[in-house]
Design a protein around this motif. Structure first.
Motif, PDB file in Angstrom:
ATOM      1  N   LEU A  67       0.782  -1.097   0.031  1.00  0.00           N
ATOM      2  CA  LEU A  67      -0.154   0.154   0.130  1.00  0.00           C
ATOM      3  C   LEU A  67       0.895   1.311  -0.300  1.00  0.00           C
ATOM      4  N   VAL A  70       1.856   2.419  -3.236  1.00  0.00           N
ATOM      5  CA  VAL A  70       0.821   2.749  -4.796  1.00  0.00           C
ATOM      6  C   VAL A  70       1.220   4.841  -4.679  1.00  0.00           C
ATOM      7  N   ASP A  89      -7.377  -4.375  -7.300  1.00  0.00           N
ATOM      8  CA  ASP A  89      -7.024  -3.263  -6.006  1.00  0.00           C
ATOM      9  C   ASP A  89      -6.773  -4.654  -4.848  1.00  0.00           C
ATOM     10  N   THR A 116      -6.846   4.284  -2.254  1.00  0.00           N
ATOM     11  CA  THR A 116      -5.726   4.075  -3.492  1.00  0.00           C
ATOM     12  C   THR A 116      -6.169   4.397  -4.652  1.00  0.00           C
TER      13      THR A 116
END
Ligand SMILES: NC(=O)c1ccc[n+]([C@@H]2O[C@H](COP(=O)([O-])OP(=O)(O)OC[C@H]3O[C@@H](n4cnc5c(N)ncnc54)[C@H](OP(=O)(O)O)[C@@H]3O)[C@@H](O)[C@H]2O)c1
Length: 220
Positions: A67, A70, A89, A116
């Motif tokens: 994460l 990203v 995702d 995200t």
């Protein structure tokens, strides 16, 4: 189908293995460049590409990087994807173990996938986030098999969600519609469905039993 995979680790690597075996045209990228993916390419027949090229022409793109990485993805990383591309995702937020504290998630209360999406500039479908990477290789079963696992799938765009659910079925798993991205806390880390190896009924029940409260161990 042309499929782009961004991230070639545990999940991205195993999805590359299974999707190429099913005959899909897979383009795979990591952060270090295609020259570091020759082994995976030789093993699977996938095409290693720079991350900027992974989504080009793809009908489905899988974003499967930690994460915290990203925001490092190049802006416009999904430009050039096919019209109506579905973006999967697989991400999870591990603030203490890996990702550091992310204010959008903790202070603004965004689900991990909503956060995200903001960085990608494109809606996502949350899937595979609670699936052990090894299960992608070891646990596919034909439709109707009594021990076929089900995976929760959340997303706001019905067409993209349907496309992802069809792909997961092809991979050998049932799916359960887990609602939209604002509902996707039901499948985040440490919920009853996370890591669950059960069928449609078990997954449906686990989603219903989830609590929106984030446990202290998973806060930054
Ligand atoms: N492992 C599991 O069983 C599992 C299960 C479900 C969900 N997840 C979640 O899925 C995500 C990926 O997990 P993973 O275990 O597959 O991760 P991983 O094994 O650590 O692999 C991460 C991959 O992302 C690539 N990457 C990182 N930053 C990048 C960037 N800026 N551009 C392009 N590629 C980049 C890495 O490339 P380099 O190596 O070149 O840096 C690597 O190929 C995480 O959010 C994780 O929590 C994991």
């Amino acid at each position: 189908m042309k499929i782009g995979i961004i991230g070639a680790g545990n999940i991205g690597g195993n999805l590359t293995r299974r999707l190429t075996a099913l005959g899909h045209d897979v383009f795979v990228a990591n952060s270090r460049g295609p020259h570091t993916l020759t082994e995976l390419a030789e093993e699977t027949g996938a095409t290693p590409v720079p991350v900027e090229e992974a989504a080009r022409g793809a009908e489905i793109v899988v974003v499967t990087v930690p994460l915290k990485r990203v925001p490092d993805l190049p802006s416009g990383v999904l430009d050039g994807a096919a019209d109506g591309v579905a973006v999967i995702d697989t991400g999870n937020y591990y603030p203490q173990q890996r990702d550091g504290r992310i204010a959008g998630i903790e202070d603004e209360g965004l689900t991990e996938s909503r956060w995200t999406e903001g960085h990608l500039g494109h809606p996502v479908v949350k899937a595979f986030n609670g699936t052990y990477a090894q299960d992608i290789l070891d646990r596919p079963r034909p439709a109707g098999a009594p021990d076929r696992m089900a995976l929760p799938v959340a997303g706001d765009d019905p067409a993209a969600k349907a496309k992802v659910r069809a792909l997961i079925d092809e991979l050998g798993f049932d799916t359960v519609d887990a609602g939209g991205i604002d509902d996707s806390w039901r499948q985040q880390l440490d919920t009853p469905v996370y890591g669950l190896r059960e069928g449609v009924d078990g997954v449906t029940k686990a989603l219903a039993e989830a609590s929106p409260e984030r446990p202290a161990a998973f806060r930054g």
